[in-house]
Scaffold this motif. Sequence first.
Motif, PDB file in Angstrom:
ATOM      1  N   ALA A  94       4.125 -19.567 -10.385  1.00 15.68           N
ATOM      2  CA  ALA A  94       4.517 -18.260 -10.925  1.00 15.68           C
ATOM      3  C   ALA A  94       3.535 -17.847 -12.019  1.00 15.68           C
ATOM      4  CB  ALA A  94       5.932 -18.321 -11.481  1.00 15.68           C
TER       5      ALA A  94
ATOM      6  N   LYS B 144       7.025 -22.695 -10.327  1.00 10.91           N
ATOM      7  CA  LYS B 144       8.016 -21.792  -9.749  1.00 10.91           C
ATOM      8  C   LYS B 144       9.371 -22.003 -10.441  1.00 10.91           C
ATOM      9  CE  LYS B 144       6.270 -19.487  -6.112  1.00 10.91           C
ATOM     10  NZ  LYS B 144       6.395 -18.024  -5.933  1.00 10.91           N
ATOM     11  N   ASP B 145      10.120 -20.918 -10.610  1.00 17.28           N
ATOM     12  CA  ASP B 145      11.453 -20.971 -11.226  1.00 17.28           C
ATOM     13  C   ASP B 145      11.417 -21.566 -12.631  1.00 17.28           C
ATOM     14  OD1 ASP B 145      12.588 -19.977  -8.795  1.00 17.28           O
ATOM     15  OD2 ASP B 145      12.498 -22.019  -7.980  1.00 17.28           O
TER      16      ASP B 145
END
Length: 270
Positions: A121, A231-232
């Motif tokens: 991300a 991610k996340d």
Amino acid sequence: MKLINLKWQQLILSLGCLLLIIACKSFYPTNKPDAVPLRVATDPTFVPFEIQKASGDLEGFDIDLMNALAQPAAGIAKVAGFAVQFENLPFDGMISTLQAKRVDAAISGITITAERLKTIAFSRPYFKAGLAIAVREDNQNIQDFNSLRGKKIAVQIGSTGADFAKTIPNAKISTFNSGPEFFQDLLNGNVDAVISDAFATLYAIKNGNLKGIRVVANLLTQEYYGIATPKDSPHLDAINKGIGILLSNGTYKQIYQKWFNADPPQLPNS
């Protein structure tokens, strides 16, 4: 009677001091001993974004930005109480390290791309950049993308410059771990051109005393850097809020002017 009054005065004074300490701790979250460490990977070879001084300390545009985000008055520390801890890491190992969640974030002039967004991300963009062609001063043949066809091209491993070079027909690509290495190969005549970040290249030529190298006027691309996270990531929202604060309160502009002696361009929110 006087003894009792004295004890009450001491008790009131103690309570007042306690309340003052609590208030100070609430206002300055990074002073808390339990501040959450934010492990941030960076490659200190990407001048002027990351530089490691002889003392071992880090400096550069990205370092200043990350440290500003950690300030309690305006940044991620205000939002989540982080304490930034930098970890040196080669650029080509950052994506896999983020995927494995061995660090919480990475900042090192990492371009936001659709391919990278598949596995990690990014924060909102914090820097507008682009790829440039660097050649020897006496080279007048290379002026744009088309003139790179069939030439010997130097790039940094894992960079967007390396990805871009793959699109050049019949190009012979040499990969390097850092800028100083491929600039030296260019000066030695082992390669015809270097494809790298425009700002980093201009800074290296100006401050690294790289006589005999020039940047071709036409940029190859326009791109944006972001702070990369797994991610996340639970920290991404706080990082985005921090960047927004620095952009709005003038801190970002001060950092930009310090390193590039110019006003920063407008950045998109996403």
